[in-house]
Scaffold this motif. Structure first.
Motif, PDB file in Angstrom:
ATOM      1  N   ASN A  90       1.003  -1.190   0.086  1.00 27.82           N
ATOM      2  CA  ASN A  90       0.054  -0.153   0.005  1.00 27.82           C
ATOM      3  C   ASN A  90       0.829   1.221   0.070  1.00 27.82           C
ATOM      4  OD1 ASN A  90       0.704  -0.505   2.943  1.00 27.82           O
ATOM      5  ND2 ASN A  90      -0.798   1.104   3.207  1.00 27.82           N
ATOM      6  N   TYR A 172       8.455   0.946   3.338  1.00 28.83           N
ATOM      7  CA  TYR A 172       8.385   0.674   4.825  1.00 28.83           C
ATOM      8  C   TYR A 172       8.066  -0.692   4.963  1.00 28.83           C
ATOM      9  CZ  TYR A 172       6.597   0.571   9.585  1.00 28.83           C
ATOM     10  OH  TYR A 172       6.418  -0.133  11.046  1.00 28.83           O
ATOM     11  N   GLU A 233       4.939  -0.841   2.345  1.00 31.57           N
ATOM     12  CA  GLU A 233       4.130   0.594   2.181  1.00 31.57           C
ATOM     13  C   GLU A 233       5.234   1.416   1.345  1.00 31.57           C
ATOM     14  OE1 GLU A 233       2.895   2.503   5.864  1.00 31.57           O
ATOM     15  OE2 GLU A 233       2.251   3.953   4.471  1.00 31.57           O
ATOM     16  N   GLN A 237       8.850   9.337   3.202  1.00 32.03           N
ATOM     17  CA  GLN A 237       9.812   9.466   4.427  1.00 32.03           C
ATOM     18  C   GLN A 237      10.233   8.221   5.171  1.00 32.03           C
ATOM     19  OE1 GLN A 237       7.604  12.146   6.880  1.00 32.03           O
ATOM     20  NE2 GLN A 237       5.903  11.091   6.087  1.00 32.03           N
ATOM     21  N   ALA A 238      11.184   8.271   5.687  1.00 28.69           N
ATOM     22  CA  ALA A 238      11.508   7.206   6.689  1.00 28.69           C
ATOM     23  C   ALA A 238      10.729   7.153   8.103  1.00 28.69           C
ATOM     24  CB  ALA A 238      13.000   7.170   7.038  1.00 28.69           C
ATOM     25  N   ILE A 239      10.156   6.145   8.287  1.00 29.43           N
ATOM     26  CA  ILE A 239       9.244   6.026   9.474  1.00 29.43           C
ATOM     27  C   ILE A 239       9.978   6.480  10.857  1.00 29.43           C
ATOM     28  CG2 ILE A 239       7.315   4.773  10.680  1.00 29.43           C
ATOM     29  CD1 ILE A 239       6.673   5.661   7.752  1.00 29.43           C
ATOM     30  N   GLU A 240      11.155   6.182  10.828  1.00 28.91           N
ATOM     31  CA  GLU A 240      12.019   6.293  11.991  1.00 28.91           C
ATOM     32  C   GLU A 240      11.415   5.584  13.120  1.00 28.91           C
ATOM     33  OE1 GLU A 240      14.789   7.673  12.027  1.00 28.91           O
ATOM     34  OE2 GLU A 240      14.894   9.283  10.477  1.00 28.91           O
ATOM     35  N   SER A 241      11.192   4.176  12.966  1.00 29.49           N
ATOM     36  CA  SER A 241      10.472   3.304  14.120  1.00 29.49           C
ATOM     37  C   SER A 241      11.638   3.088  15.174  1.00 29.49           C
ATOM     38  CB  SER A 241      10.354   1.930  13.338  1.00 29.49           C
ATOM     39  OG  SER A 241      11.563   1.233  12.820  1.00 29.49           O
ATOM     40  N   THR A 245      16.058   3.838  15.428  1.00 29.70           N
ATOM     41  CA  THR A 245      16.341   5.290  16.102  1.00 29.70           C
ATOM     42  C   THR A 245      16.936   4.670  17.480  1.00 29.70           C
ATOM     43  OG1 THR A 245      14.009   5.065  17.015  1.00 29.70           O
ATOM     44  CG2 THR A 245      14.469   6.703  14.974  1.00 29.70           C
ATOM     45  N   LYS A 259      22.987   7.374  12.224  1.00 28.05           N
ATOM     46  CA  LYS A 259      21.825   6.584  11.931  1.00 28.05           C
ATOM     47  C   LYS A 259      21.746   6.132  10.652  1.00 28.05           C
ATOM     48  CE  LYS A 259      18.621  10.345  10.537  1.00 28.05           C
ATOM     49  NZ  LYS A 259      17.254  10.559  10.763  1.00 28.05           N
ATOM     50  N   TRP A 260      20.999   5.235  10.009  1.00 26.26           N
ATOM     51  CA  TRP A 260      21.065   4.786   8.785  1.00 26.26           C
ATOM     52  C   TRP A 260      22.185   4.170   8.259  1.00 26.26           C
ATOM     53  CZ3 TRP A 260      18.274   9.450   6.066  1.00 26.26           C
ATOM     54  CH2 TRP A 260      17.102   9.760   6.499  1.00 26.26           C
TER      55      TRP A 260
ATOM     56  N   THR B  88       7.890   7.730  17.374  1.00 24.61           N
ATOM     57  CA  THR B  88       8.575   6.585  17.395  1.00 24.61           C
ATOM     58  C   THR B  88       7.841   5.871  18.782  1.00 24.61           C
ATOM     59  OG1 THR B  88      10.457   7.294  16.723  1.00 24.61           O
ATOM     60  CG2 THR B  88      10.330   5.108  17.664  1.00 24.61           C
ATOM     61  N   ILE B 147      23.419  11.919  13.281  1.00 31.37           N
ATOM     62  CA  ILE B 147      24.026  12.107  11.853  1.00 31.37           C
ATOM     63  C   ILE B 147      23.675  10.944  10.862  1.00 31.37           C
ATOM     64  CG2 ILE B 147      25.594  13.980  12.658  1.00 31.37           C
ATOM     65  CD1 ILE B 147      27.725  11.499  12.284  1.00 31.37           C
TER      66      ILE B 147
END
Lengths: 393, 344
Positions: A90, A172, A233, A237-241, A245, A259-260, B88, B147
């Protein structure tokens, strides 16, 4: 004297063995009963949300049997029937779709071999040598041949026109279990090499690896390989679950965090000799062996040091390195019975060379938890026993 | 090019599964919850693992505190000290919590828990009410603390072929740390064939000084050894009912174990519970209600266990078990039958 195992008739040479129906789906012979996944109970609060470790010290070749491939779940491994399985696509797609398991088997299929490494593999070793065995220091890894459908195939079936410019879009993904373990993946990676897998090493996925369907995200941290995959989905944007995080981020010495940090850098480890696989035959011919891998491509070489990194020699690769899959290396050598400080160092096709722990600490400090791909040292003693140690740089 | 496989996802199906919430608030349901309500809901559903003040129990995650520790040797990463986005918290609590009963809370209850977690981190006052309307106004202290992966610039330029040494790479090599000194490696079971050369601990065992963690790893091993189960008088068991009960027990299994090799988890091991004096597992820390009943000689019978499982807090208001109870009598009968069978 003569060997009675040869000179005397043995019972297995006289009486018959097991019939073909004895074990319709086979198990390892009982003498291999120690080749099992193991847990480190103090690492987590509860085995339902925990991890165990592949017995890499006792395996050879590159393919990990599913039955001893490490497990990590966040709310337990669930029993989900194929008949009850649904996969939804979706979000920013032309037509949101629902697939059954049978639908997935009607798409063109691919077969590809990849390693899966937990981002926390070797994470307990940041501040010092801690766990005494390759299984525990490096066993959050496995390598399987997956059969399934590319993620690109499914996304194109739903149509990506509605997403517009794909360069800044995300996918996602989440699972059907109680944790659901949602993660965001950049569209570029999703369309490049991700897979929806339903077989591994030729057989159906085991329950603990996401039966009936899991996501495969080659070269990237295992947490993104969502098991029991139920929803994809397309997002702007990134959901930042929670898992991208509060977890799976890497804190540097000054308190800021990366991050990432998805890709798993080149890494290797000597699997034998090692603390759980000591030398028992004394001096003379010795096979030193281990595994190397890189999330950024193929392994091009592995160096081995027996003196704690003063000098390095090139090991032999059992087969040419395959992109984002385990590579087996051997050093066929002669042991003089003296102590060794045994290390291995991987090279990948980008020109990257696996760093020492001191080099990593220089950049990151000691609080990263994840993504520790440092050179490992085993102290092999004169009696053949080995211990996990850290050495001066 | 399309194969025409699958079918259209219906709006109500998408609504049932599409619960992710973005940092910009996209996906937040309409609703609200107060710190005051959140404190009560948290106490009943979350405190058994995370502590009454979100300070964490045993190895379970601490959710509050740790302000200003991120550059320390052992940083304490909590919602207050580490999490960059409030979205979150809402997303995770609604999708994954409470452990063992995920996706059972109302949207308002999740707002209330989120509000209480902010309060327990001193980020809002005790009269605060969180809603979809003021959600984005809450400032998370570590929002600017991240970052994007910079390994290509900071590492890939250094760890290269050109910099790889092969000869005379260092003058001397000393062993600086040994894993066996810490002695935190699990004993191997089933290793009869390989332990002849088991590693000998050469030096005195010291306290683990550096115990970096996978997730919320503890500083020291915390293992609750299983208590010897009291002898259960032979009870007749209906195997079919017990099999149904095994399925019902999944609702209990996040906290309780039963059967051979069972250990205390968040809740005590349940072997032999029927017919035993309440609070019979010696090394488990029970609630005051349970220990008081123990002193009075309260014995678990099928009858009073049925009553307890129906509504635990009606019978023992201070019980640590954060479980609302089983509604159906058949489920209670089945799970008791399973407890009987698994104890034998």
């Amino acid at each position: 004297g003569s060997d009675p195992l040869i000179t005397e008739k043995q019972e297995w040479a006289i009486y018959t063995g097991a019939g073909v129906d004895e074990t319709p789906y086979g198990l390892p012979i009982k003498y291999e009963g120690d080749v099992i996944r193991r847990n480190v109970p103090w690492l987590t609060a509860d085995p339902i949300s925990s991890i165990n470790f592949t017995p890499i010290h006792a395996l050879d070749g590159t393919i990990t049997p599913q039955g001893c491939a490490f497990e990590r779940h966040h709310s337990g491994a669930i029993e989900l029937k194929k008949e009850d399985y649904r996969l939804m696509i979706n979000g920013l797609v032309d037509q949101p779709l629902v697939f059954t398991y049978e639908d997935l088997e009607r798409f063109p299929r691919v077969n590809r071999t990849f390693f899966l490494e937990c981002a926390a593999n070797t994470g307990m070793e940041w501040a010092g040598a801690q766990l005494n065995g390759a299984q525990f220091t490096h066993g959050m890894i496995h390598n399987m041949e997956y059969t399934g459908v590319t993620l690109r195939t499914l996304l194109e079936e739903a149509g990506l026109g509605a997403a517009g410019d794909l360069s800044d879009k995300w996918v996602y993904v989440e699972g059907a279990d109680a944790s659901s373990n949602g993660r965001s993946i950049p569209m570029e990676k999703a369309l490049d090499d991700c897979m929806i897998a339903f077989k591994a090493n030729g057989e159906a996925l085991r329950m603990e690896h996401g039966y009936p369907v899991r996501l495969v995200v080659p070269g990237w941290e295992g947490n993104m390989w969502v098991k029991w995959l139920r929803r994809i989905e397309v997002t702007a944007q990134a959901i930042e679950s929670r898992e991208e995080t509060s977890k799976y981020t890497d804190t540097l010495a000054d308190g800021t965090s990366r991050k990432w940090t998805w890709v798993m850098d080149a890494k290797s480890v000597v699997t034998s000799p090692s603390p759980q696989s000591p030398i028992k035959h004394g001096k003379g011919p010795l096979v030193i062996t281990g595994l190397a891998w890189s999330g950024r491509g193929a392994i091009t070489g592995v160096d081995v040091s027996i003196d704690g990194g003063k000098t390095w020699q090139k090991a032999r690769l059992a087969n040419e390195g395959q992109s984002m899959a385990l590579t087996r290396f051997y050093l066929d050598t002669t042991w003089n019975g003296e102590e060794m400080l045994l290390q291995s160092r991987a090279h990948d096709e980008t020109g990257y060379v696996q760093p020492t722990k001191a080099q990593l600490r220089e950049v990151r400090g000691e609080n990263s938890v994840y993504h520790n791909n440092c050179i490992q040292t085993w102290h092999v003693k004169a009696n053949g026993e080995a211990e996990n140690v850290e050495v001066s740089s | 090019e399309k194969l025409g496989l699958g079918r259209a996802a219906l709006p109500e199906e998408i609504a049932a599964w599409n619960h992710d919430i973005s940092p910009n608030g996209e996906g937040l349901p309409v609703g609200s919850g107060s710190v005051e309500d959140g404190e009560m809901i948290f106490s009943e559903n979350c405190a058994v693992c995370h502590g009454e003040f979100a300070e964490g129990v045993d190895n379970w995650p601490k959710l509050a505190g740790g302000d200003g520790t991120l550059a320390d040797k052992d940083p304490l990463k909590t919602i207050g000290s580490y999490w960059p986005y409030l979205s979150t918290v809402y997303d995770y609590v609604r999708r994954s919590m409470p452990f063992g009963a995920a996706q059972t809370m109302s949207d308002d209850d999740v707002y209330a828990i989120t509000a209480y977690l902010l309060y327990s981190n001193y980020l809002v006052d005790d009269d605060f009410v969180l809603s979809n309307e003021n959600f984005l106004e809450v400032e998370m202290p570590n929002a600017g603390g991240f970052i994007v992966d910079d390994r290509p610039e900071t590492e890939y330029t250094i760890f290269t072929e050109e910099n790889a040494c092969y000869e005379n790479c260092k003058d001397t090599v000393e062993i600086t740390r040994r894993a066996t000194v810490l002695d935190v490696t699990p004993e191997e079971e089933g290793t009869e064939t390989v332990t002849e050369a088991a590693v000998v601990v050469e030096e005195a065992v010291e306290e683990p000084v550096d115990t970096p963690a996978v997730e919320e790893a503890a500083q020291e091993p915390v293992e609750a050894p299983a208590e010897e189960a009291p002898v259960v008088a032979a009870m007749s068991v209906d195997p079919e009912l017990a099999a149904q009960g095994e399925k019902v027990f999944k609702k209990c299994a996040a906290c309780h174990q039963v059967g051979e090799g069972a250990k205390n988890r968040t809740g005590p091991v349940l072997n032999g519970v029927i017919g035993a004096t309440i609070a019979h597992v010696g090394d488990f820390k029970y609630s005051k209600d349970f220990t008081a009943a123990h002193d009075e000689g309260f014995i678990w019978t099928i009858e009073n266990l049925t009553e307890y499982l129906h509504k635990p807090k009606a019978m023992f208001p201070k019980t640590k078990m954060s479980f609302a109870g089983l509604k159906k009598d058949e489920e209670i009968a089945a799970v008791i039958e399973y407890l009987k069978s698994a104890s034998q």
